[in-house]
Design a protein around this motif. Structure first.
Motif, PDB file in Angstrom:
ATOM      1  N   ILE A 152      32.915  37.681  35.758  1.00 50.85           N
ATOM      2  CA  ILE A 152      31.782  37.448  36.255  1.00 50.85           C
ATOM      3  C   ILE A 152      30.663  38.427  35.694  1.00 50.85           C
ATOM      4  N   ALA A 154      28.052  40.300  36.766  1.00 51.60           N
ATOM      5  CA  ALA A 154      27.318  40.641  38.109  1.00 51.60           C
ATOM      6  C   ALA A 154      26.015  41.268  37.746  1.00 51.60           C
ATOM      7  N   THR A 157      21.275  38.016  36.106  1.00 58.64           N
ATOM      8  CA  THR A 157      20.840  36.840  36.958  1.00 58.64           C
ATOM      9  C   THR A 157      21.083  35.521  36.078  1.00 58.64           C
ATOM     10  N   LEU A 181      20.682  32.603  40.963  1.00 57.05           N
ATOM     11  CA  LEU A 181      21.648  33.649  41.275  1.00 57.05           C
ATOM     12  C   LEU A 181      21.526  34.903  40.706  1.00 57.05           C
ATOM     13  N   ALA A 184      24.096  41.399  41.271  1.00 56.43           N
ATOM     14  CA  ALA A 184      24.623  41.919  42.350  1.00 56.43           C
ATOM     15  C   ALA A 184      24.088  43.246  42.613  1.00 56.43           C
ATOM     16  N   SER A 189      26.682  40.553  47.624  1.00 53.71           N
ATOM     17  CA  SER A 189      26.086  40.017  46.395  1.00 53.71           C
ATOM     18  C   SER A 189      27.223  39.927  45.626  1.00 53.71           C
ATOM     19  N   ARG A 193      29.161  36.467  43.556  1.00 52.99           N
ATOM     20  CA  ARG A 193      29.118  36.253  42.283  1.00 52.99           C
ATOM     21  C   ARG A 193      30.697  35.449  42.211  1.00 52.99           C
ATOM     22  N   TYR A 196      30.624  32.070  43.651  1.00 49.80           N
ATOM     23  CA  TYR A 196      30.343  30.805  42.527  1.00 49.80           C
ATOM     24  C   TYR A 196      31.020  30.405  41.514  1.00 49.80           C
ATOM     25  N   ASN A 197      31.769  31.258  41.028  1.00 45.32           N
ATOM     26  CA  ASN A 197      32.763  30.823  39.940  1.00 45.32           C
ATOM     27  C   ASN A 197      33.984  30.220  40.411  1.00 45.32           C
TER      28      ASN A 197
END
Length: 474
Positions: A152, A154, A157, A181, A184, A189, A193, A196-197
């Protein structure tokens, strides 16, 4: 916009991890679970080679509501060299355990997913929706997957339309109801992330049928981070601990009881493969300026004494034909802010700083005639392959092969640091675009001969290196 749990699915996984000849860890998340009244899913597994799905075992899944309803279920007592199917809740997966007779090995590796504005593809993308490189990897039916970090981003954005000049036409999927998105900043948050993946179908299919090992690199927390440095500031320390907590919640990792969040560990896959997974972030020294005129502060070490001792002893004791060292940062490319995030410092002096840590290891490899050492690297956002002859014997002592990025900003190749006397066998890249999205693919045959391919996002070979088994090469 604040990220609400309603923007994400309630169920994620399964993910298969830490697979050995007799055990495996199955990760699964189910926020529908009512833990308080014992409404929890079951994990069932069976020998996939037998007809009728005769159940081999069943366990109640222990969902942890305090860990965002994630779970890690350890299955033991498995049969080596056996393919298993399993179901957990309403989802299914498959894996195969290695054995002492598993001489042929086929694995994939890589790093850097979703960075610099390259989030999940929209449906109208020419390559297809989501993360299509995951399907390309799955097509090779790998025995296992090694992720070298930056799974990710993190600290960045993801926008629906990228604001960067180098990919200004790039668009990415954003969960419904969100403007973007965001990076984090707290535990929730960070968790989102990962969700999302994991909600991308091709990625989910890949992880449900491919055992994995992984480490972390910087973007799991913050660009170029080091654990000790982040601990020095309370605000940074809070972010660091939140990021580490989410990392261990959302991966099928189980550290030893004395250090449950320890990342460095080893694995074997038959007689031809040992894998040593390094942690290049948690124990690294804080950067210092060695003199007043030095504008590139360096680190005294990256692994630390205890991890280096573990690696040295592991290599010395390994009987495997090939000894792979999973290392998230490269040996011979300057990387990171001010070119000081990795081992390379841009000069050939190996007597001080983090480079001395590597040189000490190489001396041991050379002195004890340890063969078959291959570093698996990433981080620099372009693929490469180097051989190394640090003691100028005329023969390579070891190799470094790298795959990056899966789907993130591509970068051009930079100058090589000659400290360990590398020979560049392959390296290519360019700024921006998607031409150099790639993954690494390693196969080892019955006789221990190795083939390494850098494969593009559709699975076509961009480069191939063939190495005979070390006993044949010497």
């Amino acid at each position: 916009i604040a990220m609400s749990p309603s923007h994400f699915n309630k169920v994620h996984g399964p993910i298969i991890g830490e697979c050995t000849p007799t055990s495996v860890v199955i990760w699964y998340r189910d926020a529908r679970t009512n833990v308080e009244i014992g409404d929890v899913p079951n994990l069932t597994w069976w020998n996939a080679a037998l007809p009728g799905r005769n159940m081999a075992g069943r366990l109640e899944v222990k969902i942890d509501a305090t860990a965002d309803y994630t779970s890690k279920t350890l299955i033991t007592g498995l049969t080596p060299g056996t393919e298993y199917g399993f179901s957990i809740g309403a989802r299914r997966g498959r894996f195969k355990t290695p054995s002492s007779d598993t001489k042929k090995v086929n694995f994939v590796f890589g790093s850097c997913l979703g960075g610099q504005g390259f989030g999940r593809n929209l449906a109208d993308h020419p390559d297809g929706e989501g993360f299509p490189i995951m399907s390309a990897m799955l097509n090779y039916k790998p025995d296992f997957f090694y992720c070298n970090g930056d799974w990710i981003y993190a600290d960045e954005t993801i926008h629906p339309a990228s604001p960067q000049d180098y990919n200004k036409d790039r668009t990415s999927f954003i969960p419904p109801g969100m403007d973007n998105l965001p990076a984090a900043i707290d535990l929730d948050s960070f968790r989102n992330r990962y969700k999302y993946n994991l909600e991308e179908p091709q990625l989910a299919s890949f992880l449900a049928s491919t055992p994995m090992w992984n480490t972390a690199d910087d973007h799991e927390i913050r660009n170029d981070y080091g654990g000790k440095k982040m601990e020095q500031n309370k605000e940074e320390a809070d972010i660091y601990h939140a990021g580490i907590q989410a990392f261990f919640e959302f991966w099928p990792l189980q550290g030893p009881p004395e250090e449950p969040k320890r990342l460095y560990r080893s694995a074997s896959w038959g007689p031809n493969v040992d894998l040593f997974v390094l942690d290049t972030r948690s124990y690294r020294a804080v950067h210092v300026n060695e003199d007043d005129d030095d504008d590139k502060p360096q680190m005294a070490y990256i692994l630390g004494a205890e991890q280096m001792k573990w690696l040295s002893e592991g290599l010395q004791n390994s009987k495997a034909t090939w000894k792979f060292i999973g290392c998230s940062i490269p040996l011979s490319y300057k990387t990171g802010h001010m070119d000081s995030d990795g081992w390379s410092d841009g000069n050939t002096d190996t007597t001080s700083g983090a480079e001395n840590e590597v040189f000490t290891l190489l001396e041991q490899i050379h002195t004890n005639q340890i063969t078959g050492v291959v570093f698996l690297s990433g981080d620099v956002h372009h693929p490469f392959c180097h051989s190394y002859d640090p003691f100028h014997t005329g023969e390579p002592l070891f190799y470094e092969i790298a795959s990056t990025p899966f789907q993130a900003l591509c970068l051009p190749v930079t100058e090589v640091d000659m400290s360990f006397n590398p020979t560049v066998l392959y390296a290519e890249g360019e700024l921006g675009g998607e031409k150099y999205f790639n993954f690494g693919h390693v196969t080892i045959d019955e006789d221990g001969n190795l083939a390494f391919n850098v494969r593009d996002k559709k699975g076509a070979s961009m480069f191939e290196l063939n190495l005979p088994a070390p006993s044949m090469a010497n």
